[in-house]
Design a protein around this motif. Structure first.
Motif, PDB file in Angstrom:
ATOM      1  N   ALA A 197       0.840  -1.192   0.000  1.00  0.00           N
ATOM      2  CA  ALA A 197       0.000   0.000   0.000  1.00  0.00           C
ATOM      3  C   ALA A 197       0.879   1.247   0.000  1.00  0.00           C
ATOM      4  O   ALA A 197       1.704   1.428   0.903  1.00  0.00           O
ATOM      5  CB  ALA A 197      -0.932   0.006   1.210  1.00  0.00           C
ATOM      6  N   ASP A 198       0.710   2.098  -1.001  1.00  0.00           N
ATOM      7  CA  ASP A 198       1.525   3.298  -1.165  1.00  0.00           C
ATOM      8  C   ASP A 198       0.767   4.515  -0.638  1.00  0.00           C
ATOM      9  O   ASP A 198      -0.215   4.949  -1.249  1.00  0.00           O
ATOM     10  CB  ASP A 198       1.858   3.488  -2.650  1.00  0.00           C
ATOM     11  CG  ASP A 198       2.827   4.648  -2.886  1.00  0.00           C
ATOM     12  OD1 ASP A 198       3.421   5.139  -1.910  1.00  0.00           O
ATOM     13  OD2 ASP A 198       2.991   5.048  -4.045  1.00  0.00           O
ATOM     14  N   GLU A 199       1.199   5.041   0.492  1.00  0.00           N
ATOM     15  CA  GLU A 199       0.609   6.252   1.083  1.00  0.00           C
ATOM     16  C   GLU A 199      -0.923   6.181   1.118  1.00  0.00           C
ATOM     17  O   GLU A 199      -1.608   7.092   0.641  1.00  0.00           O
ATOM     18  CB  GLU A 199       1.045   7.499   0.286  1.00  0.00           C
ATOM     19  CG  GLU A 199       2.534   7.767   0.275  1.00  0.00           C
ATOM     20  CD  GLU A 199       3.043   8.390   1.575  1.00  0.00           C
ATOM     21  OE1 GLU A 199       2.251   8.497   2.541  1.00  0.00           O
ATOM     22  OE2 GLU A 199       4.225   8.773   1.604  1.00  0.00           O
ATOM     23  N   PRO A 200      -1.505   5.135   1.684  1.00  0.00           N
ATOM     24  CA  PRO A 200      -2.960   4.980   1.626  1.00  0.00           C
ATOM     25  C   PRO A 200      -3.726   5.986   2.478  1.00  0.00           C
ATOM     26  O   PRO A 200      -4.946   6.098   2.333  1.00  0.00           O
ATOM     27  CB  PRO A 200      -3.180   3.559   2.141  1.00  0.00           C
ATOM     28  CG  PRO A 200      -2.027   3.318   3.065  1.00  0.00           C
ATOM     29  CD  PRO A 200      -0.863   4.026   2.425  1.00  0.00           C
ATOM     30  N   THR A 201      -3.041   6.711   3.364  1.00  0.00           N
ATOM     31  CA  THR A 201      -3.748   7.619   4.281  1.00  0.00           C
ATOM     32  C   THR A 201      -3.318   9.069   4.141  1.00  0.00           C
ATOM     33  O   THR A 201      -3.737   9.918   4.932  1.00  0.00           O
ATOM     34  CB  THR A 201      -3.512   7.178   5.742  1.00  0.00           C
ATOM     35  OG1 THR A 201      -2.099   7.239   6.024  1.00  0.00           O
ATOM     36  CG2 THR A 201      -4.010   5.766   5.979  1.00  0.00           C
ATOM     37  N   SER A 202      -2.512   9.384   3.158  1.00  0.00           N
ATOM     38  CA  SER A 202      -1.901  10.722   3.097  1.00  0.00           C
ATOM     39  C   SER A 202      -2.917  11.846   2.945  1.00  0.00           C
ATOM     40  O   SER A 202      -2.685  12.965   3.397  1.00  0.00           O
ATOM     41  CB  SER A 202      -0.897  10.789   1.940  1.00  0.00           C
ATOM     42  OG  SER A 202      -1.545  10.556   0.701  1.00  0.00           O
ATOM     43  N   ALA A 203      -4.075  11.549   2.327  1.00  0.00           N
ATOM     44  CA  ALA A 203      -5.069  12.600   2.102  1.00  0.00           C
ATOM     45  C   ALA A 203      -6.276  12.457   3.019  1.00  0.00           C
ATOM     46  O   ALA A 203      -7.305  13.090   2.789  1.00  0.00           O
ATOM     47  CB  ALA A 203      -5.524  12.578   0.642  1.00  0.00           C
ATOM     48  N   HIS A 233      -7.609  -0.185   9.400  1.00  0.00           N
ATOM     49  CA  HIS A 233      -8.352  -1.330   9.929  1.00  0.00           C
ATOM     50  C   HIS A 233      -8.790  -2.258   8.796  1.00  0.00           C
ATOM     51  O   HIS A 233      -8.656  -3.492   8.889  1.00  0.00           O
ATOM     52  CB  HIS A 233      -9.578  -0.855  10.707  1.00  0.00           C
ATOM     53  CG  HIS A 233     -10.489  -1.961  11.138  1.00  0.00           C
ATOM     54  ND1 HIS A 233     -10.170  -2.848  12.144  1.00  0.00           N
ATOM     55  CD2 HIS A 233     -11.714  -2.338  10.674  1.00  0.00           C
ATOM     56  CE1 HIS A 233     -11.157  -3.722  12.286  1.00  0.00           C
ATOM     57  NE2 HIS A 233     -12.090  -3.441  11.408  1.00  0.00           N
ATOM     58  N   LEU A 234      -9.301  -1.686   7.710  1.00  0.00           N
ATOM     59  CA  LEU A 234      -9.742  -2.485   6.572  1.00  0.00           C
ATOM     60  C   LEU A 234      -8.571  -3.254   5.954  1.00  0.00           C
ATOM     61  O   LEU A 234      -8.689  -4.439   5.630  1.00  0.00           O
ATOM     62  CB  LEU A 234     -10.385  -1.588   5.514  1.00  0.00           C
ATOM     63  CG  LEU A 234     -11.777  -1.041   5.828  1.00  0.00           C
ATOM     64  CD1 LEU A 234     -12.188  -0.014   4.788  1.00  0.00           C
ATOM     65  CD2 LEU A 234     -12.798  -2.171   5.882  1.00  0.00           C
ATOM     66  N   LEU A 235      -7.444  -2.584   5.782  1.00  0.00           N
ATOM     67  CA  LEU A 235      -6.269  -3.238   5.203  1.00  0.00           C
ATOM     68  C   LEU A 235      -5.820  -4.415   6.068  1.00  0.00           C
ATOM     69  O   LEU A 235      -5.558  -5.514   5.556  1.00  0.00           O
ATOM     70  CB  LEU A 235      -5.126  -2.233   5.049  1.00  0.00           C
ATOM     71  CG  LEU A 235      -5.213  -1.261   3.875  1.00  0.00           C
ATOM     72  CD1 LEU A 235      -4.111  -0.212   3.980  1.00  0.00           C
ATOM     73  CD2 LEU A 235      -5.104  -2.003   2.552  1.00  0.00           C
ATOM     74  N   GLN A 255      -8.483  -7.311   6.048  1.00  0.00           N
ATOM     75  CA  GLN A 255      -8.534  -8.075   4.808  1.00  0.00           C
ATOM     76  C   GLN A 255      -7.241  -8.861   4.580  1.00  0.00           C
ATOM     77  O   GLN A 255      -7.263  -9.974   4.054  1.00  0.00           O
ATOM     78  CB  GLN A 255      -8.813  -7.142   3.630  1.00  0.00           C
ATOM     79  CG  GLN A 255     -10.187  -6.495   3.664  1.00  0.00           C
ATOM     80  CD  GLN A 255     -11.302  -7.519   3.656  1.00  0.00           C
ATOM     81  OE1 GLN A 255     -11.301  -8.440   2.854  1.00  0.00           O
ATOM     82  NE2 GLN A 255     -12.255  -7.386   4.569  1.00  0.00           N
ATOM     83  N   ALA A 256      -6.100  -8.292   4.975  1.00  0.00           N
ATOM     84  CA  ALA A 256      -4.832  -9.023   4.866  1.00  0.00           C
ATOM     85  C   ALA A 256      -4.859 -10.260   5.765  1.00  0.00           C
ATOM     86  O   ALA A 256      -4.398 -11.341   5.375  1.00  0.00           O
ATOM     87  CB  ALA A 256      -3.669  -8.113   5.237  1.00  0.00           C
ATOM     88  N   THR A 257      -5.411 -10.107   6.963  1.00  0.00           N
ATOM     89  CA  THR A 257      -5.510 -11.228   7.893  1.00  0.00           C
ATOM     90  C   THR A 257      -6.412 -12.322   7.329  1.00  0.00           C
ATOM     91  O   THR A 257      -6.133 -13.517   7.464  1.00  0.00           O
ATOM     92  CB  THR A 257      -6.048 -10.748   9.255  1.00  0.00           C
ATOM     93  OG1 THR A 257      -5.117  -9.807   9.819  1.00  0.00           O
ATOM     94  CG2 THR A 257      -6.230 -11.912  10.212  1.00  0.00           C
ATOM     95  N   GLU A 258      -7.481 -11.924   6.660  1.00  0.00           N
ATOM     96  CA  GLU A 258      -8.442 -12.895   6.121  1.00  0.00           C
ATOM     97  C   GLU A 258      -7.790 -13.833   5.110  1.00  0.00           C
ATOM     98  O   GLU A 258      -8.134 -15.023   5.032  1.00  0.00           O
ATOM     99  CB  GLU A 258      -9.624 -12.171   5.471  1.00  0.00           C
ATOM    100  CG  GLU A 258     -10.717 -13.102   4.991  1.00  0.00           C
ATOM    101  CD  GLU A 258     -11.955 -12.349   4.530  1.00  0.00           C
ATOM    102  OE1 GLU A 258     -12.246 -12.402   3.327  1.00  0.00           O
ATOM    103  OE2 GLU A 258     -12.626 -11.720   5.366  1.00  0.00           O
ATOM    104  N   VAL A 259      -6.832 -13.315   4.309  1.00  0.00           N
ATOM    105  CA  VAL A 259      -6.174 -14.170   3.300  1.00  0.00           C
ATOM    106  C   VAL A 259      -4.751 -14.542   3.729  1.00  0.00           C
ATOM    107  O   VAL A 259      -3.994 -15.101   2.949  1.00  0.00           O
ATOM    108  CB  VAL A 259      -6.164 -13.481   1.915  1.00  0.00           C
ATOM    109  CG1 VAL A 259      -7.571 -13.274   1.418  1.00  0.00           C
ATOM    110  CG2 VAL A 259      -5.408 -12.156   1.944  1.00  0.00           C
ATOM    111  N   ASN A 260      -4.383 -14.201   4.993  1.00  0.00           N
ATOM    112  CA  ASN A 260      -3.061 -14.507   5.541  1.00  0.00           C
ATOM    113  C   ASN A 260      -1.936 -13.942   4.674  1.00  0.00           C
ATOM    114  O   ASN A 260      -0.929 -14.606   4.399  1.00  0.00           O
ATOM    115  CB  ASN A 260      -2.873 -16.014   5.729  1.00  0.00           C
ATOM    116  CG  ASN A 260      -1.697 -16.336   6.643  1.00  0.00           C
ATOM    117  OD1 ASN A 260      -1.341 -15.559   7.539  1.00  0.00           O
ATOM    118  ND2 ASN A 260      -1.064 -17.482   6.423  1.00  0.00           N
ATOM    119  N   ALA A 261      -2.131 -12.715   4.202  1.00  0.00           N
ATOM    120  CA  ALA A 261      -1.149 -12.064   3.341  1.00  0.00           C
ATOM    121  C   ALA A 261      -0.177 -11.221   4.164  1.00  0.00           C
ATOM    122  O   ALA A 261      -0.523 -10.700   5.232  1.00  0.00           O
ATOM    123  CB  ALA A 261      -1.849 -11.174   2.316  1.00  0.00           C
TER     124      ALA A 261
END
Length: 210
Positions: free
Chosen positions: A159-165, A176-178, A181-187
């Protein structure tokens, strides 16, 4: 798993960038902090196979990206690496749902519309699946971009600067969403940013100096 070894990159033979070795285990969530101009986006593009390093290697799972042909790399990236860019880009003539189908087709995986609907519902944009990206708000487009990065259940999410704006409330929601969702697919999740507000949210951190 995501790891690099002696990674370097040079633009037009000058301005050589040398990056610290990265070791991110499967399912781990990492924050990579660095100020503007230190090469964060370049590093993310190297990790995602969008740029070819001048020297060194990038390994995702058991695969070294440099060992793949151009076509094989494109398909591997589509299956195993989910990238969330700072500014989401979609094919304008398609709905966001059709953009998800395209992501599956380009990766060479079977189209799974149930997976697409599941992601859109989990990200609270299920009612937007048949709309074009231009008809979505900024926050909805970002959620659709997260869905696209996750649709093929990748091994690594970048994720590239997902919160900058974003303000504080939306920043917390996106992270939280990231993570959810990452936990759901064990990424493996790696958030690349200069946003100091995220320091408290990630126990695992690394710093990229200019």
């Amino acid at each position: 798993m995501l790891q690099t070894n002696q990674l370097q990159f040079s633009y037009n033979g000058s301005q050589r960038l040398q990056f610290p070795d990265i070791r991110c285990g499967k399912g781990e969530h990492w924050l990579l902090l660095g100020q503007s101009g230190c090469g964060k986006t370049t590093l993310l593009h190297l990790l995602g196979g969008l740029l070819t390093p001048t020297a060194g290697t990038v390994t995702v799972g058991d695969t070294t990206l440099g060992s793949l042909s151009s076509g094989a790399l494109d398909k591997f990236r589509g299956r195993e690496i989910g990238i969330i860019f700072q500014t989401p880009h979609f094919v304008r003539s398609l709905t966001v749902g059709e953009n998800m189908v395209l992501a599956q087709q380009l990766a060479g995986v079977p189209v799974n519309k149930d997976r697409i609907r599941h992601l859109f519902e989990r990200l609270a944009i299920g009612h937007k699946i048949n709309e074009k990206a231009s008809e979505l708000s900024q926050g909805e487009r970002q959620r659709a971009a997260i869905a696209r990065a996750l649709v093929n259940k990748p091994e690594v999410i970048l994720a590239d600067e997902p919160t900058s704006a974003l303000d504080d409330v939306n920043t917390a929601e996106v992270i939280h969403l990231l993570e959810e969702q990452a936990t759901e697919v064990n990424a493996t999740l790696l958030v690349v940013t200069h946003d100091g507000r995220l320091k408290k949210k990630f126990p695992k951190q690394m710093l990229l100096n200019s």
